[in-house]
Scaffold this active site. Sequence first.
Site, mmCIF file in Angstrom:
data_model
loop_
_atom_site.group_PDB
_atom_site.id
_atom_site.type_symbol
_atom_site.label_atom_id
_atom_site.label_comp_id
_atom_site.label_asym_id
_atom_site.label_seq_id
_atom_site.Cartn_x
_atom_site.Cartn_y
_atom_site.Cartn_z
ATOM 1 C CG HIS A 187 26.767 41.985 32.270
ATOM 2 N ND1 HIS A 187 25.678 41.338 32.820
ATOM 3 C CD2 HIS A 187 26.953 43.082 33.032
ATOM 4 C CE1 HIS A 187 25.230 42.020 33.858
ATOM 5 N NE2 HIS A 187 25.988 43.081 34.007
ATOM 6 C CE LYS A 225 27.773 34.593 38.984
ATOM 7 N NZ LYS A 225 27.948 35.443 37.785
ATOM 8 N NE ARG A 272 32.044 41.827 33.065
ATOM 9 C CZ ARG A 272 31.378 40.855 33.670
ATOM 10 N NH1 ARG A 272 31.842 39.620 33.650
ATOM 11 N NH2 ARG A 272 30.249 41.105 34.295
ATOM 12 C CD GLN A 280 29.619 41.438 39.864
ATOM 13 O OE1 GLN A 280 30.596 41.794 39.205
ATOM 14 N NE2 GLN A 280 28.938 40.350 39.576
ATOM 15 N NE ARG A 324 26.827 39.008 47.037
ATOM 16 C CZ ARG A 324 26.797 39.094 45.715
ATOM 17 N NH1 ARG A 324 27.007 38.004 44.983
ATOM 18 N NH2 ARG A 324 26.566 40.250 45.119
ATOM 19 N N GLY A 383 32.903 38.575 36.920
ATOM 20 C CA GLY A 383 32.829 39.879 37.556
ATOM 21 C C GLY A 383 32.966 39.785 39.063
ATOM 22 C CD GLU A 406 23.621 38.045 35.320
ATOM 23 O OE1 GLU A 406 23.676 36.894 34.859
ATOM 24 O OE2 GLU A 406 24.486 38.902 35.092
#
Length: 433
Positions: free
Chosen positions: A346, A32, A129, A177, A37, A101, A319
């Site tokens: 998250h 992902k 968030r 991010q 990106r 996100g 993660e």
Amino acid sequence: MGNLTATRPPLPWTAPTASDPVSASLRLPGSKSMTNRALVLSTLATGPSTLTKPLRARDTELMAGGLRAMGAHVSIADDERWLVRPHRLVGPAHVDVGQAGTIMRFVPPVAGLADGQVTFDGDPSVRTRPLGPLIEALRSLGVRIDVTGPGSLPLTVLGTGRVTGGEVVIDASASSQLVSGLLLAAPRFDRGLVVRHVGPPVPSAPHLRMTVRMLQAAGAAVDNTTPDVWVVEPGPLTGRGWEIEPDLSGAVPFFAAAMVTGGEVTLQGWPSGSAQPVEVLRSLLQRMGAEVALTTEGLTVRGSGRVRGLHADLSDVSELTPVLTALAMLADSPSVLTGVGHIRGHETDRLAALAREFTALGADLTEAPDGLEIRPRPLGGGMFRTYDDHRMAHAAAVVGLAVPGIELNDVSCTSKTMPEFPALWSAMVTGKS
């Protein structure tokens, strides 16, 4: 595969229990992080790009849809090969960020380059968030942003077709991010961009390195040699072919299955030089008792059926916290996982959710501000709430391998990053495809 962005009804699911060691060779969907990106960089490039073996899931379909709404030509009809043709970015447009996100932090800087209004909103849970530091950074660069909700979303970017750029100071301790979003669009800013992070350490550093590596692959001049400072020179981005790696975070539950059952799982198609933190993962799994090998066949994890406790700072790979927590509860000694306070922001407060749901099954967990302490003891079956969070579902599935009767209230949340998860998992455990 149909559109994944519609509201999904809850899908109850019983986590299958393993009666034998698992043995599987899997080809999992693409990353992902890399897919989203690549979509952004391709939208900002001067020529067409292709994405080979991208991830088709809710997060990436929403990213494609948001960029398309602003004028990019994004074709995702072919599961194996997506095509992006850049076009002048314009408003009015609306971007549905869902729970992603990456969308809520990568696309607003792009919207600053669009000529017109671009509105952003998403699922109710995403409105809490962290986004404020990015909004303030963009405002300091001259981008007009109206925040119309009580939190960071909904918001409207009033784009003028250009962003001057310059230097910005940001506290990105809540999410890497926040920096990646600025960097991805920075080559298109008139003066480029200098980002200085001030505050506690930025988490998930490997994701920042992925951002820099992919920018450089698209022709951007990026200097990240000074800690907590990123310098991006203005200049064109080149359209190119992106080979999307298999998703490492998505593979971790399957590797955990090999460890819990004393089996062997191979992730096919793993590249020899990865943009993902494979060496960090290798070290963590080895410390918990696994054998990890990278061969021409792929990345293979073998388990002995015995899992060791782990004391580790997971700030670079947060993660992985839910699945490593699940492994730790099945280990032969206590574990302490630290450095992950930011995952409270998250999809849900992951630390609180893990403690709450596994305690209800009989676990002995202590929740700390930045992590968890786990003292293994026998668990029982029962209902496990996933909080619309794919990583919570992965953790429950891992524990379910050894504990009969783990009932997930909703496994449909796995469509966020891997719609195939329930079928792939069941096929691995039962040995039937």
